[in-house]
Enzyme design. Structure first.
Site, PDB file in Angstrom:
ATOM      1  N   GLY A   1       1.557   4.067   4.674  1.00 28.95           N
ATOM      2  CA  GLY A   1       2.448   3.224   3.891  1.00 28.95           C
ATOM      3  C   GLY A   1       2.775   1.897   4.538  1.00 28.95           C
ATOM      4  O   GLY A   1       3.336   1.865   5.621  1.00 28.95           O
ATOM      5  N   SER A   2       2.451   0.781   3.907  1.00 29.77           N
ATOM      6  CA  SER A   2       2.563  -0.489   4.589  1.00 29.77           C
ATOM      7  C   SER A   2       2.312  -1.646   3.627  1.00 29.77           C
ATOM      8  O   SER A   2       2.245  -1.463   2.413  1.00 29.77           O
ATOM      9  CB  SER A   2       1.563  -0.535   5.749  1.00 29.77           C
ATOM     10  N   ARG A   3       2.111  -2.839   4.194  1.00 26.59           N
ATOM     11  CA  ARG A   3       1.947  -4.045   3.392  1.00 26.59           C
ATOM     12  C   ARG A   3       1.108  -5.053   4.165  1.00 26.59           C
ATOM     13  O   ARG A   3       1.117  -5.080   5.398  1.00 26.59           O
ATOM     14  CB  ARG A   3       3.339  -4.612   3.089  1.00 26.59           C
TER      15      ARG A   3
ATOM     16  N   MET B   1       0.841  -1.189   0.000  1.00 25.27           N
ATOM     17  CA  MET B   1       0.000   0.000   0.000  1.00 25.27           C
ATOM     18  C   MET B   1       0.883   1.249   0.000  1.00 25.27           C
ATOM     19  O   MET B   1       1.711   1.415   0.891  1.00 25.27           O
ATOM     20  CB  MET B   1      -0.895   0.017   1.239  1.00 25.27           C
TER      21      MET B   1
END
Length: 221
Positions: free
Chosen positions: A187-189, A101
């Site tokens: 911001g990440s996954r 993301m």
């Protein structure tokens, strides 16, 4: 546009900071000779605040139910599709699908399958960039396992900018497919691990929409 409850505090604080900065510019830096600075700073601060507000937007989406499918738990782009050995809880080979993301994506997270939460754990950790291979095991993250005849594991993973993971999962609680399971800030996954013999429905680089895009067809239990 609806705003997710996880954003109320940050939106309020960032708004107050923007107003304070504009006040400083107005009283300390602006003179009749450079009044345009006041308007430029106001526009830039307002755009920055609108970006913060937009980050916490909460879209209205149709909730889809299909027990044969695992859906994307977030908006973003597929960055990993591979078979891995899952060593934290399941201790078996699983098909991993990872979705990155960016800061412009909606950062709500959804449950990819329906069932009962069998396992949940929060892991403090590092803040490597979210697409780094070691982020799945070394970054701050949560791990959730949902049992629905077979078991599906998913991880919320903090990235370089993300510093706060929110999860609503509780062991023993029933969860509906594509219901909201949490939020990751900035911001990440998210990794989804399904049975190894599942049919992969996406490829690396594919854009996906949380709760709407099927990413794998599960094997018959």
């Amino acid at each position: 546009m609806r705003i997710n409850k996880e954003g109320y505090k940050i939106i309020g604080i960032s708004g107050a900071v923007c107003v304070f900065l504009w006040w400083l510019i107005y009283h300390l830096l602006v003179s009749d000779a450079n009044i345009s600075l006041l308007w430029v700073s106001a526009v830039l601060l307002l755009l920055f605040w609108f970006f913060i507000v937009a980050f916490f937007r909460e879209p209205r989406r149709v909730r889809i139910h299909d027990a044969d499918l695992a859906f994307s738990p977030c908006d973003g782009r597929v960055v990993v599709t591979e078979v891995v050995k899952e060593n934290e809880y399941l201790n078996e080979e699983m098909l991993q699908i990872s979705i990155f993301m960016s800061v412009t994506n909606v950062h709500m997270n959804w449950v990819p399958v329906g069932g009962t939460v069998e396992y949940f754990k929060y892991h403090p950790g590092r803040f490597l960039v979210a697409w780094h291979p070691k982020s799945s095991t070394e970054n701050e993250r949560t791990t959730t396992v949902v049992k629905m005849g077979q078991k599906v594991l998913f991880r919320q993973i903090a990235g370089l900018i993300a510093r706060r993971i929110i999860s609503y999962m509780k062991v023993g609680s029933p969860v509906e497919q594509n219901s909201v399971c949490g939020f990751i800030k900035f911001g990440s996954r998210v990794d989804v691990l399904v049975p190894k013999n599942s049919e992969l429905l996406v490829e690396i680089g594919d854009p996906v929409v949380g709760s709407q895009t099927p990413i794998a067809r599960l094997p018959k239990a």
